[in-house]
Design an enzyme around this catalytic site. Sequence first.
Site, PDB file in Angstrom:
ATOM      1  CE  LYS A  59      -2.725  -2.517  -0.656  1.00  0.00           C
ATOM      2  NZ  LYS A  59      -3.294  -2.459  -2.006  1.00  0.00           N
ATOM      3  N   GLY A 100       2.310   2.333  -2.920  1.00  0.00           N
ATOM      4  CA  GLY A 100       2.374   2.861  -4.287  1.00  0.00           C
ATOM      5  C   GLY A 100       2.929   1.848  -5.279  1.00  0.00           C
ATOM      6  CB  THR A 101       2.948  -1.877  -5.168  1.00  0.00           C
ATOM      7  OG1 THR A 101       3.176  -1.815  -3.771  1.00  0.00           O
ATOM      8  CG2 THR A 101       3.717  -3.002  -5.798  1.00  0.00           C
ATOM      9  CG  HIS A 113       4.695  -6.652  -1.003  1.00  0.00           C
ATOM     10  ND1 HIS A 113       4.756  -5.304  -1.272  1.00  0.00           N
ATOM     11  CD2 HIS A 113       3.502  -7.066  -1.490  1.00  0.00           C
ATOM     12  CE1 HIS A 113       3.645  -4.922  -1.887  1.00  0.00           C
ATOM     13  NE2 HIS A 113       2.876  -5.979  -2.038  1.00  0.00           N
ATOM     14  CB  SER A 135      -3.654   2.557   1.897  1.00  0.00           C
ATOM     15  OG  SER A 135      -3.845   2.021   0.624  1.00  0.00           O
TER      16      SER A 135
HETATM   17  P1  A3P Z   1      -5.066   4.752  -1.117  1.00  0.00           P
HETATM   18  O1  A3P Z   1      -5.686   3.538  -0.493  1.00  0.00           O
HETATM   19  O2  A3P Z   1      -4.545   5.715  -0.102  1.00  0.00           O
HETATM   20  O3  A3P Z   1      -5.945   5.408  -2.114  1.00  0.00           O
HETATM   21  P2  A3P Z   1      -0.278  -0.427  -3.620  1.00  0.00           P
HETATM   22  O4  A3P Z   1      -0.288  -0.173  -5.080  1.00  0.00           O
HETATM   23  O5  A3P Z   1       1.089  -0.512  -3.011  1.00  0.00           O
HETATM   24  O6  A3P Z   1      -1.171  -1.537  -3.265  1.00  0.00           O
HETATM   25  O7  A3P Z   1      -0.876   0.887  -2.953  1.00  0.00           O
HETATM   26  C1  A3P Z   1      -2.214   1.253  -3.163  1.00  0.00           C
HETATM   27  C2  A3P Z   1      -2.347   2.733  -2.909  1.00  0.00           C
HETATM   28  O8  A3P Z   1      -1.793   3.444  -4.033  1.00  0.00           O
HETATM   29  C3  A3P Z   1      -3.785   3.143  -2.809  1.00  0.00           C
HETATM   30  O9  A3P Z   1      -3.775   4.269  -1.934  1.00  0.00           O
HETATM   31  C4  A3P Z   1      -4.098   3.519  -4.245  1.00  0.00           C
HETATM   32  O10 A3P Z   1      -5.223   4.343  -4.379  1.00  0.00           O
HETATM   33  C5  A3P Z   1      -2.820   4.233  -4.634  1.00  0.00           C
HETATM   34  N1  A3P Z   1      -2.601   4.256  -6.089  1.00  0.00           N
HETATM   35  C6  A3P Z   1      -2.841   3.273  -6.987  1.00  0.00           C
HETATM   36  N2  A3P Z   1      -2.497   3.674  -8.207  1.00  0.00           N
HETATM   37  C7  A3P Z   1      -2.048   4.941  -8.107  1.00  0.00           C
HETATM   38  C8  A3P Z   1      -1.566   5.901  -9.046  1.00  0.00           C
HETATM   39  N3  A3P Z   1      -1.499   5.635 -10.348  1.00  0.00           N
HETATM   40  N4  A3P Z   1      -1.169   7.084  -8.575  1.00  0.00           N
HETATM   41  C9  A3P Z   1      -1.241   7.386  -7.254  1.00  0.00           C
HETATM   42  N5  A3P Z   1      -1.684   6.519  -6.314  1.00  0.00           N
HETATM   43  C10 A3P Z   1      -2.087   5.309  -6.738  1.00  0.00           C
END
Ligand code: A3P
Length: 349
Positions: free
Chosen positions: A79, A81-82, A142, A180
């Site tokens: 969570k 920004g993967t 991860h 998140s």
């Molecule tokens: P939120 O739950 O705060 O909205 P991961 O990709 O590591 O699983 O993290 C998910 C988080 O990244 C979520 O945050 C999601 O909305 C956000 N996210 C997914 N794609 C994104 C993008 N292209 N730009 C910015 N944030 C993004």
Amino acid sequence: MATPTPTQSSSTEAKTISDDDILIADDLPREKRWVDDNQAMYLYNGFWQLTWSLLHGLLALQQHFKPHPNDVLLASYPKSGTTWLKALVFTIVNRPKYPYNGINHPLLTSNPHHLVPHLEMYATENPTNPRPITEPPLFHTHISYQSFPHQHIHSSSSSSSSSSCRIVYVFRDPKDVLVSLWHFTRKLTAKHLTPISLQEAFHRFSRGVSPYGPYWDHVAGYYKASVQFPDKVLFLRYEDLKKTDSVVDHVKKLAAFLGQTFSEEEDNEGAVQKIIDLCSFQKLSNLEVNKDGSQHVTMSAETYVIKHSAYFRRGEVGDWKTHLTQEMVEVLDQITHEKFKEFGLDGLN
Ligand code: A3P
């Protein structure tokens, strides 16, 4: 409220077990999984492994993963920004094959998680040869930096040579990570179970008892590696990528780190901004594949159906302000300050 002490990472280098050793679940500390109190997470080498099968993926990697010099490994705490990082790096390294402005770009029809394989899940299915085959070679993990055997990833003797892979790590404010992760966990929780409360998620997260956690040790491992091996480990902040006035510079830095600097011609046609737009939350979250698609993820005995839309919630900095109590914020900030002050990563408010 007293500040809890997160579980400590017990070693700086992974202890590996040989093929002849058998890991016994009962020998490992365990805690309840966030998605299901009846299932366990296991503490191994100081980090919580989400499932027994993912722990075996980690063991397979420790024994058999030998990255190639051109490999690019994306790493993150869940969570952080993967999904975004996968989209950006996939687009940057594949631009000779898939022009970023092409109507057939894979990101338009595939979720980023389909395009960049997950190393430890691949390892659970290919334990003796756990290096995914993709061209160009791009994977995601991860797993903590401390859990990789350093002689295979980076060692002092290999830092200046071409023998070690490149790692890009994305870091995010722990308060937004917690919020998140809590939302995501609730989406994955089976209908017949009671989803974890935010209070309980906060309690476990701040003790370090979270998937792949402790969060702070996870970040610290990659941060230290980025300082020790700056040409091999790039440490990015989600918050910096979100800033409109600095995102272009960060994407350029990312491309240069990957040996894929933008040409003058690409600069002239605004390639960086076009890639940023293609990978933006707005663009990706509104694609049909990400609104309606889903994937099946099998972990141990259970199969989870993850809707692609679960990876896109708000994509904002500071959403914690609408969720966390003042008390929670103080506890998390205090831990972050203690753990990160030496790295300058504690000023995220
Ligand atoms: P939120 O739950 O705060 O909205 P991961 O990709 O590591 O699983 O993290 C998910 C988080 O990244 C979520 O945050 C999601 O909305 C956000 N996210 C997914 N794609 C994104 C993008 N292209 N730009 C910015 N944030 C993004």
